[in-house]
Design an enzyme around this catalytic site. Structure first.
Site, short mmCIF file in Angstrom:
data_model
loop_
_atom_site.label_atom_id
_atom_site.label_comp_id
_atom_site.label_asym_id
_atom_site.label_seq_id
_atom_site.Cartn_x
_atom_site.Cartn_y
_atom_site.Cartn_z
CB VAL A 11 -0.97 -0.01 1.22
CG1 VAL A 11 -1.63 1.35 1.40
CG2 VAL A 11 -2.03 -1.08 1.01
CB THR A 121 -7.42 -2.52 6.96
OG1 THR A 121 -7.23 -2.35 5.55
CG2 THR A 121 -8.83 -2.99 7.25
CG PHE A 152 -11.06 0.33 -1.24
CD1 PHE A 152 -11.90 -0.54 -0.57
CD2 PHE A 152 -11.05 1.67 -0.86
CE1 PHE A 152 -12.73 -0.09 0.45
CE2 PHE A 152 -11.88 2.13 0.15
CZ PHE A 152 -12.72 1.25 0.81
NE ARG A 154 -8.56 -4.87 -8.15
CZ ARG A 154 -9.16 -4.89 -9.34
NH1 ARG A 154 -10.01 -5.83 -9.64
NH2 ARG A 154 -8.89 -3.96 -10.25
CD GLU A 155 -0.67 -7.97 -2.11
OE1 GLU A 155 -0.22 -9.08 -2.44
OE2 GLU A 155 -0.79 -7.63 -0.93
CB CYS A 260 -6.71 -7.89 2.55
SG CYS A 260 -5.46 -6.62 2.36
CE LYS A 263 -4.52 -7.24 7.36
NZ LYS A 263 -5.52 -6.19 7.52
CE LYS A 321 -4.33 -10.08 -5.93
NZ LYS A 321 -5.36 -9.09 -6.08
NE ARG A 328 1.52 -9.94 3.30
CZ ARG A 328 1.50 -8.60 3.37
NH1 ARG A 328 1.58 -8.00 4.55
NH2 ARG A 328 1.40 -7.87 2.29
P1 NAD Z 1 3.06 -4.66 4.21
O1 NAD Z 1 3.30 -5.64 5.28
O2 NAD Z 1 3.35 -4.99 2.79
O3 NAD Z 1 3.80 -3.30 4.54
C1 NAD Z 1 3.78 -2.69 5.79
C2 NAD Z 1 4.96 -1.74 5.85
O4 NAD Z 1 4.91 -1.01 7.07
C3 NAD Z 1 6.31 -2.41 5.82
O5 NAD Z 1 7.12 -1.70 4.90
C4 NAD Z 1 6.83 -2.23 7.26
O6 NAD Z 1 8.21 -2.20 7.36
C5 NAD Z 1 6.23 -0.90 7.58
N1 NAD Z 1 6.16 -0.52 9.00
C6 NAD Z 1 5.55 -1.21 10.01
N2 NAD Z 1 5.66 -0.50 11.16
C7 NAD Z 1 6.32 0.63 10.85
C8 NAD Z 1 6.72 1.76 11.60
N3 NAD Z 1 6.43 1.87 12.91
N4 NAD Z 1 7.39 2.76 10.98
C9 NAD Z 1 7.66 2.67 9.67
N5 NAD Z 1 7.31 1.64 8.90
C10 NAD Z 1 6.64 0.63 9.50
O7 NAD Z 1 1.52 -4.26 4.35
P2 NAD Z 1 0.52 -3.82 3.18
O8 NAD Z 1 0.09 -5.03 2.42
O9 NAD Z 1 1.07 -2.65 2.46
O10 NAD Z 1 -0.74 -3.37 4.06
C11 NAD Z 1 -0.69 -2.19 4.85
C12 NAD Z 1 -2.10 -1.92 5.35
O11 NAD Z 1 -2.97 -1.69 4.24
C13 NAD Z 1 -2.72 -3.08 6.13
O12 NAD Z 1 -3.55 -2.56 7.12
C14 NAD Z 1 -3.56 -3.80 5.09
O13 NAD Z 1 -4.64 -4.49 5.65
C15 NAD Z 1 -4.04 -2.62 4.24
N6 NAD Z 1 -4.33 -2.95 2.84
C16 NAD Z 1 -3.54 -3.82 2.15
C17 NAD Z 1 -3.83 -4.10 0.82
C18 NAD Z 1 -3.00 -5.08 0.03
O14 NAD Z 1 -3.45 -5.51 -1.04
N7 NAD Z 1 -1.81 -5.46 0.48
C19 NAD Z 1 -4.92 -3.48 0.20
C20 NAD Z 1 -5.68 -2.57 0.93
C21 NAD Z 1 -5.39 -2.32 2.26
#
Ligand code: NAD
Length: 432
Positions: A11, A121, A152, A154-155, A260, A263, A321, A328
């Site tokens: 994200v 989220t 929102f 999508r990877e 997502c 969880k 996917k 994950r």
């Molecule tokens: P991710 O695990 O890929 O990335 C999280 C990032 O946060 C990592 O780079 C990590 O090092 C960093 N981080 C954590 N704590 C930190 C801190 N204190 N200071 C600085 N950096 C920190 O996660 P993601 O997939 O990008 O998801 C992030 C959020 O967005 C989640 O809540 C997820 O549910 C939501 N989300 C994800 C997607 C998706 O498709 N991956 C889509 C929509 C929403």
């Protein structure tokens, strides 16, 4: 506008790169020195189509900056986005440790006026908590407003989704913050929904929960289809032509996974419980999802007479996917473990997820660099991710490589009749 992103995951990094491409000056804060050094050279820590090119272009244009230092990023920024991970705790709640850490660090780095936006989220009420944390940590004279702009994307299609989302949800507590965020999102082509922060927080969970519900519903119908001798794909085509229902996300298969849906379904069950509501519908969604991997394993075991000792199974697809290397909660993890426990040898191929899979799967799994190499002398093929390249495989060559032409199609990507004509023993999901 100058803006900052905390976290450079799927994200944070994608959104940061897109906003930089739109002409903003963008700071990205990470917490791992090696990753920040790589990002400064334009190397993304994960696979997402088009992302490395986008990052490089904006690095070269001097619009995208990476740092370990919150102050360096937060001080010049008008808006700070929290994009850190919110995984599950052991009881299914959203683990907010990263969000709380980020809020503390932002608070300490605050100067002037900022809008602090949560993209992660998070359960309804979290933004209010973030506000309290920032208030406790901020220096005198600094001021801020909180906002929730859930993500929102999508990877696999994350860049396109960021430019053209179905909606941009902006939940705020102040007109000033709302105006700033509406202005920032003007070049983004999506319907804007303005609301309070709790509504924005809940929209995200409700969306993921309903998408997961559609998948589990399709899977429940697939189980019934097998029992009554129906073809689930045709059943769902028949259901989906109804404009009130639609066909999208009615995907029978080995279940949903990823960072997502599993969880967020668990978290919404936990959120409801905290507020005295038993969200039994979602408990069933989660339960059906867990069943699908077990059903798939059972099909393989039954085919081979109850034991997989000495059987070599070629697994095609490991990521949760296609078009991502994200492992994950990928269904492949449980299925491969189950097949190994029954004595099978697993030879696995995935176009991009092997490095991440190696960190998660048992060390006995063998990996190869080509789908045809995977099937060589195998007793069966199991398709667990619907990568496009698997749809275009040379099936006749595939059949020749196998010891016995048995195909377990966990994503229903092949036509059962064609596969049978080609001499395969074919097992789909919800159709024979
Ligand atoms: P991710 O695990 O890929 O990335 C999280 C990032 O946060 C990592 O780079 C990590 O090092 C960093 N981080 C954590 N704590 C930190 C801190 N204190 N200071 C600085 N950096 C920190 O996660 P993601 O997939 O990008 O998801 C992030 C959020 O967005 C989640 O809540 C997820 O549910 C939501 N989300 C994800 C997607 C998706 O498709 N991956 C889509 C929509 C929403």
């Amino acid at each position: 506008m100058t803006i900052a992103f905390i976290g450079h995951g799927y994200v944070g990094l994608v959104t940061a790169a897109v906003f930089a491409d739109l002409g903003n000056t963008v700071w990205v804060v990470g917490r791992t020195k090696e990753k920040i050094e790589q990002l400064k050279k334009g190397i993304a820590p994960f696979y997402e189509p088009g992302l490395s090119e986008l990052v490089l272009r904006n690095l070269k244009a001097g619009r995208l900056f990476f740092t370990l230092d919150y102050e360096e990023a937060v001080a010049p920024s008008e808006v700070v986005f929290i994009c850190v991970g919110t995984p599950s705790t052991s009881n299914g709640e959203a683990d907010l440790t990263n969000v709380i850490d980020a809020a503390q660090s932002i608070g300490k780095s605050l100067v002037g006026y900022k809008v602090v936006v949560t993209k992660s989220t998070v359960p309804p009420g979290t933004n209010r908590r973030i506000s309290d944390i920032i208030l406790k940590n901020k220096p005198d004279g600094a001021s801020f407003a909180i906002a929730s702009v859930p993500e929102f994307l999508r990877e696999g299609t994350a860049i396109r989704d960021t430019h053209h989302p179905d909606r941009v949800v902006i939940g705020t507590t102040s007109d000033r913050a709302q105006q700033l965020l509406v202005e920032l999102h003007k070049p983004i082509d999506g319907k804007t929904i303005l609301c309070n922060v709790e509504t924005a927080e809940l929209i995200k969970y409700a969306s993921n929960a309903l998408l997961s519900t559609k998948i589990s519903f399709a899977n429940a119908i697939s189980i019934l289809s097998e029992k009554v001798g129906a073809d689930v794909e045709i059943v769902l085509d028949g259901v989906g032509v109804d404009k009130r229902l639609g066909r999208s996300f009615l995907y029978p298969g080995v279940g949903y996974g990823g960072s997502c849906f599993p969880k967020d379904v668990r978290a919404l069950i936990a959120i409801a419980k905290t507020h005295g509501y038993d969200f039994s519908l979602l408990r069933a969604v989660d339960e059906i999802n867990k069943t699908m991997g077990k059903q798939f394993i059972q099909k393989v075991v039954t085919h081979f007479g109850g034991n997989l000792k000495g059987k070599r199974i070629a697994v095609l697809g490991l990521s949760f996917k296609p078009d991502t290397d994200d492992m994950r909660e990928a269904p492949s993890i449980g299925i491969i473990q189950g097949l190994l426990e029954k004595g099978a040898t697993i030879v696995a191929f995935d176009p991009v997820a092997i490095p991440n899979a190696k960190k998660i799967l048992p060390s006995t799994v063998l990996y190869v660099n080509d789908p045809h190499e995977a099937v060589r002398d195998a007793d069966a093929v199991a398709i667990l991710t619907e990568w496009n390249e698997f749809r275009q495989l040379d099936i006749i060559r595939l059949a020749k490589g196998l010891r016995t032409p048995v195909l377990f199609d966990g994503r229903n990507i092949y036509d059962p009749h064609k596969m049978k004509q080609l001499g395969f023993t074919y097992y789909g999901v919800g159709r024979m």
